[in-house]
Design a protein around this motif. Structure first.
Motif, PDB file in Angstrom:
ATOM      1  N   SER A 137      40.625  23.743  39.179  1.00 10.18           N
ATOM      2  CA  SER A 137      40.936  24.743  40.021  1.00 10.18           C
ATOM      3  C   SER A 137      42.327  24.885  40.400  1.00 10.18           C
ATOM      4  CB  SER A 137      40.057  24.833  41.419  1.00 10.18           C
ATOM      5  OG  SER A 137      40.531  25.833  42.331  1.00 10.18           O
ATOM      6  N   THR A 138      43.179  23.786  40.588  1.00 10.39           N
ATOM      7  CA  THR A 138      44.574  23.807  40.867  1.00 10.39           C
ATOM      8  C   THR A 138      45.140  24.249  39.803  1.00 10.39           C
ATOM      9  OG1 THR A 138      44.260  21.889  42.326  1.00 10.39           O
ATOM     10  CG2 THR A 138      46.361  22.176  41.127  1.00 10.39           C
ATOM     11  N   LEU A 139      44.763  23.854  38.484  1.00  9.75           N
ATOM     12  CA  LEU A 139      45.557  24.230  37.364  1.00  9.75           C
ATOM     13  C   LEU A 139      45.322  25.769  36.847  1.00  9.75           C
ATOM     14  CD1 LEU A 139      45.227  21.433  34.818  1.00  9.75           C
ATOM     15  CD2 LEU A 139      47.050  21.815  36.272  1.00  9.75           C
ATOM     16  N   CYS A 140      44.189  26.223  37.159  1.00 15.86           N
ATOM     17  CA  CYS A 140      44.027  27.807  37.082  1.00 15.86           C
ATOM     18  C   CYS A 140      44.714  28.376  38.057  1.00 15.86           C
ATOM     19  CB  CYS A 140      42.288  28.023  37.225  1.00 15.86           C
ATOM     20  SG  CYS A 140      41.581  27.572  35.708  1.00 15.86           S
ATOM     21  N   ASN A 141      44.774  28.055  39.245  1.00 18.13           N
ATOM     22  CA  ASN A 141      45.739  28.751  40.246  1.00 18.13           C
ATOM     23  C   ASN A 141      47.170  28.762  39.504  1.00 18.13           C
ATOM     24  OD1 ASN A 141      43.547  29.400  41.995  1.00 18.13           O
ATOM     25  ND2 ASN A 141      44.001  27.457  42.954  1.00 18.13           N
ATOM     26  N   VAL A 142      47.721  27.676  38.920  1.00 19.83           N
ATOM     27  CA  VAL A 142      48.828  27.862  38.610  1.00 19.83           C
ATOM     28  C   VAL A 142      48.951  28.825  37.355  1.00 19.83           C
ATOM     29  CG1 VAL A 142      50.766  26.619  37.310  1.00 19.83           C
ATOM     30  CG2 VAL A 142      49.389  25.242  38.975  1.00 19.83           C
ATOM     31  N   VAL A 143      48.052  28.691  36.456  1.00 18.56           N
ATOM     32  CA  VAL A 143      48.168  29.994  35.380  1.00 18.56           C
ATOM     33  C   VAL A 143      48.145  31.267  36.064  1.00 18.56           C
ATOM     34  CG1 VAL A 143      46.692  30.916  33.558  1.00 18.56           C
ATOM     35  CG2 VAL A 143      46.942  28.477  33.747  1.00 18.56           C
ATOM     36  N   LEU A 144      47.444  31.596  37.018  1.00 26.02           N
ATOM     37  CA  LEU A 144      47.314  32.893  37.858  1.00 26.02           C
ATOM     38  C   LEU A 144      48.820  33.127  38.266  1.00 26.02           C
ATOM     39  CD1 LEU A 144      43.788  32.871  39.431  1.00 26.02           C
ATOM     40  CD2 LEU A 144      44.531  34.180  37.639  1.00 26.02           C
ATOM     41  N   ARG A 145      49.340  32.213  39.153  1.00 23.15           N
ATOM     42  CA  ARG A 145      50.513  32.501  39.782  1.00 23.15           C
ATOM     43  C   ARG A 145      51.737  32.422  38.785  1.00 23.15           C
ATOM     44  NH1 ARG A 145      49.549  27.594  42.452  1.00 23.15           N
ATOM     45  NH2 ARG A 145      51.711  26.797  41.997  1.00 23.15           N
ATOM     46  N   LYS A 146      51.895  31.873  37.698  1.00 23.34           N
ATOM     47  CA  LYS A 146      52.934  31.863  36.941  1.00 23.34           C
ATOM     48  C   LYS A 146      52.453  31.733  35.333  1.00 23.34           C
ATOM     49  CE  LYS A 146      54.487  27.418  38.370  1.00 23.34           C
ATOM     50  NZ  LYS A 146      55.573  26.435  38.636  1.00 23.34           N
ATOM     51  N   PRO A 147      52.012  32.562  34.672  1.00 22.48           N
ATOM     52  CA  PRO A 147      51.541  32.654  33.476  1.00 22.48           C
ATOM     53  C   PRO A 147      52.493  32.268  32.388  1.00 22.48           C
ATOM     54  CG  PRO A 147      51.251  34.771  34.399  1.00 22.48           C
ATOM     55  CD  PRO A 147      51.600  34.034  35.483  1.00 22.48           C
ATOM     56  N   ALA A 148      53.722  32.614  32.731  1.00 24.82           N
ATOM     57  CA  ALA A 148      54.776  32.308  31.513  1.00 24.82           C
ATOM     58  C   ALA A 148      54.724  30.956  31.419  1.00 24.82           C
ATOM     59  CB  ALA A 148      56.025  32.857  32.260  1.00 24.82           C
TER      60      ALA A 148
END
Length: 209
Positions: A164-175
């Motif tokens: 969940s934590t890593l997916c949230n990072v992907v959503l917040r700053k995909p670059a």
């Protein structure tokens, strides 16, 4: 200081690092970094040359600051964490050389193909983290030591919380997912996520050939 039956350095720097990690992290994440540290200590027992135990402690305990709300910034999470740890050490007058070791250990902690070829502190920090996340090297640690560490710092549904934590990072700053483990989590779990492909980047470079 003895944690889970394991003797570790008891210094102001180490205690401050533990306090920072505890106050900044969700319980599952704090327990993860503590287990990673203890695993790294055990893996280092016969290492030659031996890592600096204080540098190894700070690197391990602070390695996921970039996944916390407090320290998440604009870079990939490993670099955010490394920058936060460097600022923490600079405030305490730690030498440039030791700060750089901690920075490298944290920035490279998900990059096994490089971390294992770096200084002992970098390699052992990565190795302890890999034991806790992947089980890589778990067979090198006696079962009673494993059980003591897990009892002192329970996993608290690490797999689902980490996902969940890593997916949230992907959503917040995909670059920031272009060249690290975030890409795999985004591709597998985040709807609509499309990672850049390095082959396309090279093909689209602004040159004729």
């Amino acid at each position: 200081m003895v944690l889970a039956g394991i003797k570790v350095p008891d210094t102001r720097l180490v205690r401050d690092a533990m306090d920072l990690a505890r106050s900044s992290s969700e319980p599952f994440l704090f327990n993860h970094v503590m287990r990673s540290w203890l695993f790294s200590v055990l893996l280092s027992e016969n290492a030659t040359p031996a890592p600096d135990p204080e540098v190894l402690a700070v690197s391990s305990v602070l390695h996921d600051l970039g996944l916390t709300d407090r320290f998440s910034a604009e870079e990939r999470f490993e670099v955010d964490g490394a920058n936060a740890a460097r600022a923490f050490m600079k405030e305490r007058g730690i030498s440039t050389q030791r700060m750089q070791l901690v920075w490298d250990a944290i920035a490279l902690h998900t990059t096994r193909s490089i971390a294992l070829h770096k200084e002992p502190e970098v390699a052992m920090a990565h190795s302890g983290i890999a034991v806790d996340v992947l089980g890589a090297g778990l067979d090198r640690i006696l079962r009673d030591r494993q059980e003591a560490i897990l009892a002192a710092f329970p996993r608290l549904t690490l797999k689902s919380q980490f996902k969940s934590t890593l997916c949230n990072v992907v959503l917040r700053k995909p670059a920031t997912s272009f060249d690290n483990i975030l890409r795999d989590f985004g591709t597998r779990y985040v709807e609509g996520f499309v990672s850049p492909n390095f082959a396309d980047v090279v093909a689209n470079a602004p040159f004729s050939e």
